[in-house]
Design an enzyme around this catalytic site. Structure first.
Site: not given
Ligand code: S3P
Length: 434
Positions: A25, A169, A317
Site C-alpha cells: 500500500s 475501503s 487481507d
Molecule cells: C488497499 C486496501 C484494501 C486492501 C488492499 C490494499 C490499499 O483494499 O485489501 O490489499 O492499499 O488501499 P480495499 O480498499 O478494497 O478494502
C-alpha cells in the site's frame, strides 16, 4: 505468465529473525505522490513486487522518470501536479486492484485520455465503487459492465463532493482524494469504518493541507505537493503468513523485524490473541511517520472464537491466513461481516473453503464469512485461483498437514511477496516447486 505449482510438506519449528519485503500500500502511494510532486522523492524499502512495478511502469509511460539505485530503492523525478502526459498505449495494472483504483482517481483529473487494463483476476473485479463517486465529481469513465478496462476521458472539470462509501475501503477513499487534488473546492470522504490512512498521512508529509481523523478525510484542490523521502515499512500482510505459521507449528519462536503496525492493519493480532496466541510487540518506534515494531511469535495452542465484527476491516487481507489458524484451532471459529473477501484477487471465502475441504477440514461457507471446525489437516490438491494470499495460506497449512499439500498456480505470489519461498524455507518450511 509461466505456471508455477508448489508442494508444501510438514516442517518447522520455525525459528529466527525474518525480514519481509516492503509494504504494498505504501509503495504504490509513494510512487504516485512522488510522480506528481515538485522535486525528487527517494523511496527506501520499496516493494519489488509485480503490482508495484506495474504502477511504476504506468507512471513511466505517463512521462515520469525513475532511477533504481538498488533493489528496494526508487528515485522518482516528480513532474508536478500537471506534468503527466498521456499515453496512446493502454496502461496495464496487472493484478493490482490498488494500482487500478488509485490511478483511476489520479487520471480522472488529467487533461488527456487513458485506458487502464488488468489481468484476468483484476478484469473480474468491481470498479463502479470508484467510477460512480468519481462521476459524481464530474469525471467521465467508461467501464465494461462495471469491470475493467476503464476508459478515462480527460479534460473533465472536477468538483469536490462529500462521499459516504457504502463499504469500508481505503482504495475508494484514496481514489476520491487523488481526484480531489484536481477538483474545485473540497472533497470529503466519510467512511462506515476507518480504513488504512496512508494516503492521508502521505499527502500531509508531501505538504498538501488535509484534515483527517479515523474514518474521515477532507482536502481542497489546487495546492502543491513537495517531494519528500519515503521509508516504506515491512508489509504487515506479508508478515502475517509467518505470524500464523509460528502460532500453529509446535516449538516455533520467530521475530518478524520492523513490521508496519498501522492500527488499521493489525486486526489479525487481536484475532489471534483472542484465540490464545503468544505474540509480543518489541522495539516499537516510528519510521516515516508510521508505527513499526518487531513481532515476536511463539507457538501456543489456539482455540476457536466467534470473531468480533469490529476487527474485520482491520484484517481484511489476513483472512486467508486466519482461516488456516481456525482450521487447526481447538473448537469452532465463526467469521461474519467479511463479504468483501468475495471481491478480492479471488473469491477468498470460496477459495479457502474449497481448499480446506480438499484437505479434510470441516468448513461451512456463509455469504459473508465461514464456520470452521478445527481439527487435523490432511494432504490434498488445492487451486490458488491465481490468488497470492491463497497460495501462501496453503503453504502454511502444509506445515502441519499429515500429508503434502499440492498448491496449483502460485506465480501470483510475486505480485506481493517476491522471495517468499526462499524466506519460508530459511525459516523452517518444506516448500518446493512441484
Ligand atoms: C488497499 C486496501 C484494501 C486492501 C488492499 C490494499 C490499499 O483494499 O485489501 O490489499 O492499499 O488501499 P480495499 O480498499 O478494497 O478494502
Amino acid at each position: 505468465m509461466r505456471r508455477v505449482d508448489w508442494t508444501s510438506r510438514a516442517g518447522g519449528p520455525l525459528r529466527g529473525g525474518i525480514v519481509v519485503p516492503g509494504d504494498k500500500s505504501v509503495s504504490h502511494r509513494a510512487l504516485m505522490f512522488g510522480a506528481i510532486a515538485e522535486g525528487v522523492t527517494h523511496i527506501r524499502g520499496f516493494l519489488e513486487g509485480e503490482d508495484t512495478r506495474a504502477t511504476a511502469a504506468i507512471l513511466g509511460q505517463l512521462g515520469v522518470r525513475f532511477e533504481t539505485p538498488s533493489a528496494g530503492e526508487r528515485v522518482v523525478h516528480g513532474v508536478g501536479l500537471h506534468g503527466l502526459r498521456g499515453s496512446v498505449e493502454v496502461l496495464d495494472c496487472g493484478n493490482a486492484g490498488t494500482g487500478m483504483r488509485l490511478l483511476a482517481g489520479l487520471l480522472a483529473g488529467q487533461a488527456f485520455d487513458s485506458t487502464l487494463v488488468g489481468d484476468e483476476s483484476l478484469s473480474r473485479r468491481p470498479m463502479r465503487r470508484v467510477t460512480d463517486p468519481l462521476a459524481s465529481m464530474g469525471a467521465s469513465i467508461d467501464t465494461t459492465d462495471g469491470k475493467p478496462p476503464l476508459r478515462i476521458h480527460g479534460g473533465a472539470a472536477l468538483h469536490g463532493v462529500t462521499y459516504h462509501p457504502p463499504v469500508a475501503s481505503a482504495q475508494i477513499k484514496s481514489a476520491l482524494l487523488l481526484a480531489g487534488l484536481y477538483a474545485e473546492g473540497f472533497t470529503e470522504v466519510v467512511e462506515p469504518h476507518p480504513t488504512r490512512d496512508y494516503t492521508e498521512s502521505m499527502l500531509k508529509a508531501f505538504g498538501w493541507p488535509i484534515d483527517y481523523s479515523p474514518g474521515r478525510a477532507r482536502l481542497e484542490g489546487g495546492h502543491v505537493l513537495r517531494a519528500v523521502d519515503v521509508d516504506v515499512p515491512a508489509d504487515f500482510s506479508s508478515a502475517a503468513f509467518f505470524v500464523v505459521a509460528a502460532c500453529i507449528v509446535p516449538g516455533s519462536d520467530v521475530r518478524l523485524k520492523a513490521v508496519g503496525l498501522n492500527p488499521r492493519r493489525t486486526g489479525l493480532l487481536a484475532a489471534l490473541r483472542l484465540m490464545g496466541a503468544d505474540i509480543v510487540v518489541e522495539n516499537e518506534r516510528r519510521s516515516g511517520g508510521e508505527p513499526i515494531g518487531d513481532l515476536v511469535v511463539r507457538y501456543a495452542p489456539l482455540h476457536g472464537v466467534e470473531l468480533p465484527l469490529e476487527v474485520v476491516p482491520d484484517m481484511i487481507d489476513e483472512f486467508p491466513a486466519l482461516f488456516v489458524a481456525a482450521a487447526v484451532a481447538d473448537g469452532t471459529t465463526t467469521i461474519r461481516g467479511a463479504a468483501e473477501l468475495r471481491v478480492k484477487e479471488s473469491d477468498r471465502i470460496a477459495s479457502m473453503a474449497s481448499g480446506l475441504k480438499a484437505c479434510g477440514v470441516s468448513i461451512e461457507e456463509l455469504p459473508d464469512g465461514a464456520i470452521i471446525r478445527g481439527g487435523p489437516i490432511g494432504g490434498g490438491h488445492i487451486d490458488s485461483h491465481g490468488d497470492h494470499r491463497i497460495a501462501m495460506s496453503f503453504a502454511i497449512a502444509g506445515l502441519v498437514a499429515s500429508a503434502p499439500i499440492a498448491i496449483g498456480d502460485c506465480a501470483n505470489v510475486a505480485t506481493s511477496f517476491p522471495g517468499f519461498m526462499e524466506l519460508a524455507n530459511g525459516a523452517g518450511f518444506h516448500l518446493v516447486q512441484a
